[in-house]
Design a protein around this motif. Structure first.
Motif, PDB file in Angstrom:
ATOM      1  N   SER A  17       0.533  -1.254  -0.110  1.00 18.81           N
ATOM      2  CA  SER A  17      -0.083   0.041   0.069  1.00 18.81           C
ATOM      3  C   SER A  17       0.953   1.279  -0.032  1.00 18.81           C
ATOM      4  O   SER A  17       1.985   1.444   0.783  1.00 18.81           O
ATOM      5  CB  SER A  17      -0.890   0.042   1.373  1.00 18.81           C
ATOM      6  N   LEU A  18       0.776   2.097  -1.027  1.00 17.31           N
ATOM      7  CA  LEU A  18       1.528   3.217  -1.251  1.00 17.31           C
ATOM      8  C   LEU A  18       0.500   4.474  -0.964  1.00 17.31           C
ATOM      9  O   LEU A  18      -0.320   4.606  -1.669  1.00 17.31           O
ATOM     10  CB  LEU A  18       2.171   3.331  -2.580  1.00 17.31           C
ATOM     11  N   GLU A  19       0.888   5.220   0.006  1.00 20.28           N
ATOM     12  CA  GLU A  19       0.237   6.451   0.337  1.00 20.28           C
ATOM     13  C   GLU A  19       0.952   7.859  -0.221  1.00 20.28           C
ATOM     14  O   GLU A  19       1.904   8.143   0.268  1.00 20.28           O
ATOM     15  CB  GLU A  19      -0.195   6.723   1.861  1.00 20.28           C
ATOM     16  N   ASN A  20       0.380   8.362  -0.988  1.00 22.10           N
ATOM     17  CA  ASN A  20       1.013   9.700  -1.866  1.00 22.10           C
ATOM     18  C   ASN A  20       2.304   9.720  -2.027  1.00 22.10           C
ATOM     19  O   ASN A  20       2.842  10.542  -1.814  1.00 22.10           O
ATOM     20  CB  ASN A  20       0.705  11.080  -0.804  1.00 22.10           C
ATOM     21  N   ARG A  21       2.742   8.531  -2.540  1.00 25.49           N
ATOM     22  CA  ARG A  21       4.276   8.232  -2.825  1.00 25.49           C
ATOM     23  C   ARG A  21       5.188   8.740  -1.701  1.00 25.49           C
ATOM     24  O   ARG A  21       6.340   8.695  -1.917  1.00 25.49           O
ATOM     25  CB  ARG A  21       4.523   8.915  -3.982  1.00 25.49           C
ATOM     26  N   GLY A  55      15.436   9.871  -0.094  1.00 26.47           N
ATOM     27  CA  GLY A  55      15.412   9.814   1.389  1.00 26.47           C
ATOM     28  C   GLY A  55      14.603   8.604   2.185  1.00 26.47           C
ATOM     29  O   GLY A  55      13.800   8.919   2.950  1.00 26.47           O
ATOM     30  N   LEU A  56      14.783   7.518   1.519  1.00 24.51           N
ATOM     31  CA  LEU A  56      14.113   6.324   1.913  1.00 24.51           C
ATOM     32  C   LEU A  56      14.411   5.799   3.339  1.00 24.51           C
ATOM     33  O   LEU A  56      15.692   5.869   3.690  1.00 24.51           O
ATOM     34  CB  LEU A  56      14.092   5.037   0.994  1.00 24.51           C
ATOM     35  N   ASN A  73      10.554   9.639  -0.231  1.00 24.48           N
ATOM     36  CA  ASN A  73       9.801  10.009  -1.871  1.00 24.48           C
ATOM     37  C   ASN A  73      10.108   8.598  -2.590  1.00 24.48           C
ATOM     38  O   ASN A  73      11.029   8.369  -3.349  1.00 24.48           O
ATOM     39  CB  ASN A  73      10.480  11.061  -2.561  1.00 24.48           C
ATOM     40  N   VAL A  74       9.012   7.711  -2.841  1.00 20.28           N
ATOM     41  CA  VAL A  74       9.255   6.559  -3.596  1.00 20.28           C
ATOM     42  C   VAL A  74       8.720   7.039  -4.977  1.00 20.28           C
ATOM     43  O   VAL A  74       7.920   7.533  -5.461  1.00 20.28           O
ATOM     44  CB  VAL A  74       7.948   5.498  -2.991  1.00 20.28           C
TER      45      VAL A  74
END
Length: 98
Positions: A17-21, A55-56, A73-74
Motif C-alpha cells: 500500500s502506497l500513500e501519496n508516494r 530519502g528512504l 519519496n518513492v
C-alpha cells in the motif's frame, strides 16, 4: 531431517500500500537484503521487491510478522522473479572476503 512446509500460492499473503508516494506499507516480507536512502531490496513471499526513491527510511521492520513501513519519496517499485540468486543471499562479509 528437515521438514519443509509446502506453501501454496493461495496461502501466500502479501500486501503493498502506497500513500501519496510518501509512505509504503508492506506485508509478506521475509528479509531485508539491502537498503540505503535511495534503494531498498526485499525478499518477499511473492519474490524480490525493489523500492527506489529519495530519502528512504524504514520506519517499521518486523520480519517476525513480515511487516515493513518505508517512508520517503518513492519513485519506483518492482517485483522480480520468485527465486533469489545464491549470490544475492550471501552476506556482505562473505562477498567481500572471497
Amino acid at each position: 531431517m528437515e521438514n519443509k512446509k509446502e506453501i501454496k500460492q493461495e496461502d501466500v499473503k502479501s500486501n503493498l500500500s502506497l500513500e501519496n508516494r510518501k509512505k509504503l506499507n508492506l506485508t509478506g516480507v521475509i528479509e531485508v537484503l539491502s537498503f540505503d536512502d535511495e534503494k531498498i531490496l526485499l525478499n518477499t513471499v511473492l519474490g524480490m521487491l525493489t523500492v527506489k526513491g529519495e530519502g528512504l527510511k524504514m520506519n517499521k521492520l518486523d520480519v517476525q510478522n513480515g511487516d515493513v513501513i518505508i517512508s520517503g519519496n518513492v519513485s519506483y517499485i518492482v517485483y522480480s522473479g520468485s527465486e533469489i540468486k545464491k549470490k544475492q543471499k550471501q552476506s556482505l562479509f562473505s562477498r567481500l572476503f572471497k
